[in-house]
Design a protein around this motif. Structure first.
Motif, PDB file in Angstrom:
ATOM      1  N   THR A  78       0.851  -1.187   0.000  1.00 50.94           N
ATOM      2  CA  THR A  78       0.000   0.000   0.000  1.00 50.94           C
ATOM      3  C   THR A  78       0.892   1.244   0.000  1.00 50.94           C
ATOM      4  N   VAL A  80       1.535   5.622  -0.653  1.00 48.74           N
ATOM      5  CA  VAL A  80       1.072   6.995  -0.847  1.00 48.74           C
ATOM      6  C   VAL A  80       2.007   7.614  -1.880  1.00 48.74           C
ATOM      7  N   HIS A 187      -2.263   5.318  -3.695  1.00 46.14           N
ATOM      8  CA  HIS A 187      -3.060   6.515  -3.378  1.00 46.14           C
ATOM      9  C   HIS A 187      -2.387   7.748  -3.962  1.00 46.14           C
ATOM     10  N   PRO A 189      -2.963  11.418  -3.407  1.00 48.05           N
ATOM     11  CA  PRO A 189      -3.768  12.394  -2.653  1.00 48.05           C
ATOM     12  C   PRO A 189      -3.969  13.711  -3.385  1.00 48.05           C
ATOM     13  N   VAL A 194      -7.503   6.763  -6.316  1.00 47.82           N
ATOM     14  CA  VAL A 194      -6.944   5.503  -5.792  1.00 47.82           C
ATOM     15  C   VAL A 194      -6.911   4.502  -6.937  1.00 47.82           C
ATOM     16  N   CYS A 211      -9.165   3.335   1.781  1.00 48.39           N
ATOM     17  CA  CYS A 211      -8.378   4.083   0.798  1.00 48.39           C
ATOM     18  C   CYS A 211      -8.868   5.519   0.691  1.00 48.39           C
ATOM     19  N   PHE A 212     -10.201   5.678   0.499  1.00 48.34           N
ATOM     20  CA  PHE A 212     -10.680   7.050   0.415  1.00 48.34           C
ATOM     21  C   PHE A 212     -11.023   7.637   1.783  1.00 48.34           C
ATOM     22  N   ARG A 215      -7.378   7.315   4.051  1.00 50.87           N
ATOM     23  CA  ARG A 215      -6.077   7.821   3.569  1.00 50.87           C
ATOM     24  C   ARG A 215      -6.221   9.117   2.760  1.00 50.87           C
ATOM     25  N   ILE A 216      -7.065   9.066   1.716  1.00 56.98           N
ATOM     26  CA  ILE A 216      -7.224  10.295   0.904  1.00 56.98           C
ATOM     27  C   ILE A 216      -7.963  11.369   1.714  1.00 56.98           C
ATOM     28  N   GLY A 457      -2.898   9.313   5.497  1.00 58.83           N
ATOM     29  CA  GLY A 457      -2.362   9.449   4.143  1.00 58.83           C
ATOM     30  C   GLY A 457      -1.216  10.439   4.030  1.00 58.83           C
TER      31      GLY A 457
END
Ligand code: OXD
Ligand code: MN
Length: 594
Positions: A78, A80, A187, A189, A194, A211-212, A215-216, A457
């Motif tokens: 995973t 960023v 991701h 950002p 994503v 994810c959203f 993190r985002i 994120g």
């Protein structure tokens, strides 16, 4: 004229080359159609995506076995992807966005040949909420499409909100060939984008969730002045009928769902559930902190869920108002066509398949259900769903709880001296690792600030500063608490009964919030006087009660060293205020030793 949304979908179709494109409307009829497709046409590892289960005890239930190499979040895969590595911080795997895009383009190229591309417009949050966001996810998997129907508000309202606008969060997902060598969750950002390839596991594939919405959204929250948190949200109604609201952060698989749906063992108290995993926290017009749960479903850990541990969840699972309910990687009782897991009420069924599909009985040393096996159910099936769940404004938060799984050191409950100290409590959290992520050693302690380590994120040093900033904007900040249900005795047994009895701790917290009781100062914060914590009817000895609150300065030497080392990993990003709280704690513990 094509809209930005249509244009984006066309672009993704040119890349992934599906045989068909299907726009989801999120209706029940559609879910039924997709389940048929999942039972008859789509396969995972040579097996149908779904099996039907008997409607007798589990109405609306469908069974799903994921690829055996795809059963949990893959934190090591995973990333960023921000041009500046420091912005992503030491808490994230980092890749340059250009490099990541190139890599993903190769993986996505032609990956949907012969498959259907499902386009899912959905809302995170109530469509009328100023805090909600419109999103679109593309996937090539019916399990993901149906799960997204349960976990989000999918369909027309999201499409209407997007209209001709560019402003929607984009998610491109393909299960690929489930090859872990070709699995990435990327991701971006800066683009609210994503891209996820190679996994159908919830945390990797339901892109609205971790994810959203974490993190985002944490990056958007940093830019816009709000917080996206790994927190449950619940209302606690007291015997006078007054409801107060709390948000609580606990790491994955540490009992957030059970706490969010708690059935009180104290007469007169009632819990109203608003969410079990994610909270978006905004400073409201009145200067209070307001929470919404952006999700609309539960993706909960099945093992251990029973009428004893979480009666409201069992009722939710047996309620079929909002269709369907999914069981992923649990055991399967083939005689009765029902899901089964360790800890479920009743006898162990006589004909069981384990989560891999092999026959299983209790003489086996392996588990029948995978420890991270899950159910997916709509929150609208929850019998104690708060009437405020669909309130676009959210609910005003009175207390924030930070918890973890710690056999020693951390008291049952302690109140922060103030917001800054509370933020420090969040930053120094550690917890035993659970089965919710692969490649980690289950049981080892890892530092997990605010339970956000796998989900923040951006650089957590900046995240701590953002928490401090939010506090400065609040006119009536919630009180902050540390909680720990998991302290053990000399035989390694949990001292605190947990589950429905956690209401006793919540009651004390409410009494503190509303100024009904005083508290005793310790180096770690304010703890209850014994008269104020209702332990009536519990068989806990006075020695064990003392142990629940013990602060042993000698035992803290190693913990302090670990916290210091962890904080140092953030270099100059760690706010000075957090260091000063650290020194304050070290000094207080040193004084208590003398
Ligand atoms: C979850 C997790 O699934 O935290 O909620 O892993
Ligand atoms: Mn979670």
């Amino acid at each position: 004229m094509t809209t930005p949304l249509e244009h984006w979908v066309e672009e993704q179709a040119r890349l992934t080359k599906p045989s068909r494109i299907y726009w989801c409307d999120g209706t029940e009829e559609e879910a039924k159609k997709l389940l048929e497709i999942g039972m008859k046409e789509e396969k995972i590892n040579g097996q149908p995506v779904f099996l039907t289960l008997s409607d007798k005890n589990w109405p609306g239930a469908y069974f799903h076995r994921s690829h055996p190499n795809d059963v949990a979040r893959t934190e090591q895969l995973t990333f960023v992807c921000h041009p500046d590595k420091l912005t992503a911080g030491p808490n994230n795997n980092w890749m340059d966005p250009k490099e990541a895009k190139e890599k993903m383009k190769k993986l996505f190229d032609g990956c949907m040949k012969g498959r259907t591309m499902y386009v899912m417009p959905y809302m995170m949050g109530h469509p009328k909420s100023p805090y909600a966001r419109a999103c679109v996810q593309i996937t090539d998997n019916s399990y993901v499409a149906i799960s997204m129907r349960l976990m989000t508000r999918m369909g027309k309202e999201a499409l209407d909100r997007i209209g001709k606008s560019e402003d929607f969060v984009r998610g491109l997902h393909s299960v690929g060939d489930f090859n872990p060598e070709r699995r990435f969750i990327m991701h971006f950002p800066q683009e609210n984008l994503v891209q996820s390839f190679g996994s159908g596991y919830g945390g990797n594939a339901l892109l609205g969730k971790k994810c959203f919405a974490l993190r985002i959204a944490s990056c958007i929250g940093k830019r816009e002045g709000w917080l996206a948190e790994h927190m449950l949200v619940m209302g606690i109604q007291d015997p006078h009928g007054k409801t107060s609201y709390i948000a609580a952060a606990l790491p994955s698989a540490c009992g957030k769902t059970n706490l969010a749906m708690l059935q009180s063992t104290l007469p007169g108290y009632k819990i109203w559930t608003l969410g079990d995993d994610i909270a978006w926290l905004n400073v409201g017009p009145d200067g209070r902190l307001y929470a919404i749960n952006p999700e609309a479903g539960f993706f909960g850990v099945a093992p251990g869920t029973s009428l004893k541990t979480n009666p409201n969840m069992v009722k939710t699972l047996k309620n079929n108002k909002f269709f369907p309910t999914l069981y992923t990687n649990t055991g399967l009782d083939t005689q009765n066509e029902e899901p089964w897991w360790e800890g479920l009420d009743g006898e162990i069924p006589s004909q069981l398949l384990d989560w891999r599909g092999d026959s299983w009985d209790k003489s086996k040393t392996t588990k029948c259900a995978h420890p991270n096996s899950r159910f997916t159910a709509s929150i609208y099936n929850c019998p104690n769903l708060s009437k405020e769940f669909d309130n676009p404004k959210g609910v005003p938060i009175d207390a924030i709880l930070f918890g973890g799984k710690r056999a020693q050191l951390i008291p049952l409950v302690a109140e922060a001296f103030d917001w800054q100290h509370g933020v420090f409590i969040g930053t120094r959290m550690g917890s035993e690792i659970t089965a919710a992520a692969t490649s980690l050693t289950v049981g080892a302690i890892r530092r997990d600030p605010m339970a956000m380590l796998p989900f923040c994120g951006y650089n957590m040093g900046d995240y701590f500063a953002h928490w401090l900033d939010i506090g400065r904007r609040l006119k009536q900040p919630p009180k902050i608490y540390s909680i720990n249900w998991f302290r053990t005795d000399e035989h390694g047994q949990y001292i605190w009964p947990g589950f429905g009895d956690n209401i006793r701790v919540l009651k004390w917290i409410m009494d503190r919030v509303h100024g009904h009781v005083d508290a005793k100062e310790t180096p770690l914060g304010l703890v209850p006087f014994s008269k104020d914590l209702d332990l009536s009817g519990l068989a806990i000895s006075p020695e064990h009660t003392e142990k629940l609150f013990e602060v042993n300065p000698g035992e803290w030497t190693q913990e302090l060293a670990e916290i210091e080392k962890y904080f140092q990993s953030f270099g100059s990003s760690l706010p000075e205020a957090i260091w000063s709280e650290y020194r304050r704690l070290a000094d207080k513990l040193a004084a208590a030793k003398r």
